[in-house]
Design a protein around this motif. Structure first.
Motif, short mmCIF file in Angstrom:
data_model
loop_
_atom_site.label_atom_id
_atom_site.label_comp_id
_atom_site.label_asym_id
_atom_site.label_seq_id
_atom_site.Cartn_x
_atom_site.Cartn_y
_atom_site.Cartn_z
N MET A 9 61.10 21.19 51.79
CA MET A 9 61.04 20.00 52.65
C MET A 9 60.20 18.90 52.00
SD MET A 9 57.95 19.41 54.07
CE MET A 9 56.54 20.06 54.84
N ILE A 10 60.37 17.71 52.58
CA ILE A 10 59.62 16.54 52.15
C ILE A 10 59.32 15.71 53.40
CG2 ILE A 10 61.64 15.10 51.67
CD1 ILE A 10 60.14 14.03 49.19
N VAL A 11 58.14 15.13 53.46
CA VAL A 11 57.77 14.24 54.57
C VAL A 11 57.52 12.87 53.97
CG1 VAL A 11 56.15 13.77 56.44
CG2 VAL A 11 56.72 16.14 55.86
N LEU A 12 58.19 11.86 54.52
CA LEU A 12 58.03 10.49 54.04
C LEU A 12 57.34 9.65 55.11
CD1 LEU A 12 61.49 9.65 52.45
CD2 LEU A 12 59.47 10.63 51.36
N GLU A 13 56.42 8.82 54.67
CA GLU A 13 55.82 7.82 55.56
C GLU A 13 56.73 6.61 55.49
OE1 GLU A 13 53.67 6.24 58.38
OE2 GLU A 13 53.10 8.20 57.60
N GLU A 14 57.48 6.39 56.57
CA GLU A 14 58.41 5.27 56.63
C GLU A 14 57.81 4.17 57.50
OE1 GLU A 14 62.09 6.91 58.05
OE2 GLU A 14 62.24 8.31 56.37
N GLY A 50 57.02 5.37 60.85
CA GLY A 50 56.11 6.51 60.94
C GLY A 50 56.58 7.65 60.05
N PRO A 51 55.88 8.79 60.08
CA PRO A 51 56.27 9.91 59.23
C PRO A 51 57.57 10.57 59.71
CG PRO A 51 54.42 10.52 60.62
CD PRO A 51 54.69 9.06 60.86
N ARG A 52 58.38 11.02 58.75
CA ARG A 52 59.64 11.69 59.09
C ARG A 52 59.82 12.89 58.17
NH1 ARG A 52 65.62 9.38 59.85
NH2 ARG A 52 66.48 11.27 60.74
N HIS A 53 60.18 14.01 58.77
CA HIS A 53 60.37 15.26 58.04
C HIS A 53 61.83 15.41 57.64
CE1 HIS A 53 56.46 17.14 59.17
NE2 HIS A 53 56.52 16.17 60.06
N TYR A 54 62.06 15.87 56.42
CA TYR A 54 63.40 16.15 55.91
C TYR A 54 63.37 17.53 55.28
CZ TYR A 54 63.97 11.09 56.19
OH TYR A 54 64.01 9.79 56.63
N ARG A 55 64.43 18.31 55.48
CA ARG A 55 64.51 19.58 54.78
C ARG A 55 65.55 19.45 53.68
NH1 ARG A 55 68.75 23.00 56.64
NH2 ARG A 55 69.76 22.06 58.43
N PHE A 56 65.39 20.26 52.65
CA PHE A 56 66.29 20.20 51.50
C PHE A 56 67.50 21.09 51.71
CE2 PHE A 56 62.46 19.15 48.66
CZ PHE A 56 62.70 17.80 48.78
N VAL A 94 53.92 9.11 45.96
CA VAL A 94 54.98 8.48 45.16
C VAL A 94 56.04 7.91 46.10
CG1 VAL A 94 56.82 8.93 43.49
CG2 VAL A 94 54.59 10.01 43.20
N PRO A 95 56.44 6.64 45.90
CA PRO A 95 57.53 6.07 46.71
C PRO A 95 58.88 6.61 46.24
CG PRO A 95 56.69 4.43 45.18
CD PRO A 95 55.84 5.65 45.01
N VAL A 96 59.71 7.03 47.19
CA VAL A 96 61.04 7.57 46.89
C VAL A 96 62.04 7.10 47.93
CG1 VAL A 96 60.18 9.65 45.73
CG2 VAL A 96 60.64 9.71 48.18
N ARG A 97 63.30 7.35 47.60
CA ARG A 97 64.38 7.16 48.56
C ARG A 97 65.10 8.50 48.62
NH1 ARG A 97 67.73 2.95 46.45
NH2 ARG A 97 69.32 4.43 45.82
N VAL A 98 65.45 8.96 49.79
CA VAL A 98 66.19 10.21 49.92
C VAL A 98 67.57 9.92 50.49
CG1 VAL A 98 64.18 11.71 50.14
CG2 VAL A 98 65.16 10.72 52.20
N VAL A 146 68.67 16.80 59.68
CA VAL A 146 69.01 16.08 58.45
C VAL A 146 68.72 16.96 57.25
CG1 VAL A 146 68.72 13.78 59.41
CG2 VAL A 146 66.78 14.92 58.40
N VAL A 147 69.59 16.88 56.26
CA VAL A 147 69.47 17.69 55.05
C VAL A 147 69.56 16.78 53.84
CG1 VAL A 147 70.47 19.59 53.73
CG2 VAL A 147 70.52 19.66 56.23
N VAL A 148 68.53 16.82 53.00
CA VAL A 148 68.47 15.98 51.80
C VAL A 148 69.27 16.63 50.67
CG1 VAL A 148 66.92 15.11 50.01
CG2 VAL A 148 66.23 15.00 52.39
N ASP A 149 70.08 15.83 49.98
CA ASP A 149 70.79 16.33 48.80
C ASP A 149 70.44 15.55 47.53
OD1 ASP A 149 72.12 13.98 49.30
OD2 ASP A 149 74.10 14.86 49.46
N ARG A 150 69.70 14.44 47.69
CA ARG A 150 69.29 13.66 46.52
C ARG A 150 67.97 12.97 46.80
NH1 ARG A 150 73.60 9.93 43.94
NH2 ARG A 150 74.16 11.95 43.12
N VAL A 151 67.07 13.02 45.81
CA VAL A 151 65.81 12.30 45.87
C VAL A 151 65.83 11.29 44.72
CG1 VAL A 151 63.29 12.46 45.70
CG2 VAL A 151 64.58 14.27 46.85
#
Length: 109
Positions: free
Chosen positions: A45-50, A53-59, A86-90, A99-104
């Motif tokens: 998983m990854i948590v982003l501060e958007e 607010g914070p949002r959890h994503y699982r891979f 580190v700033p990222v886009r998922v 929600v399921v992440v397939d690309r970071v």
């Protein structure tokens, strides 16, 4: 006589009963989210501060790590570059809590 009439009636109705087709449509939404990593567990998983607010994503089963220009990153680079702060886009599929992440995508070239 009753048997004959019943047989004819069944022979007439049978094609309609077995000929029905059921169709199911599933819609998958794909979208991107941008933020700064606040928590990261590789492969899980990854948590982003958007901005909201914070949002959890699982891979998902397989996650691709790339730069902004699309260059694929190997495991060694991912271990050193993907970390808290580190700033990222998922890129993910699904909605709500499913929600399921397939690309970071790292915000660098």
């Amino acid at each position: 006589m009753k048997k004959i009439v019943l047989s004819i009636a069944l022979a007439f109705v049978a094609p309609f009963a077995w000929g029905q087709i059921s169709e199911t449509t599933t819609t998958t939404t794909t979208t991107d989210a941008t933020g700064t990593i606040t928590e990261y567990t590789p492969g899980r998983m990854i948590v982003l501060e958007e901005t909201s607010g914070p949002r959890h994503y699982r891979f998902g089963k397989s996650v691709t790590y790339v730069t902004r220009s699309g260059k694929m990153l190997d495991e060694d680079v991912v271990r050193t570059k993907v970390k808290v702060g580190v700033p990222v886009r998922v890129h993910y599929t699904g909605s709500g809590d499913a929600v399921v992440v397939d690309r970071v995508i790292l915000d660098e070239d």
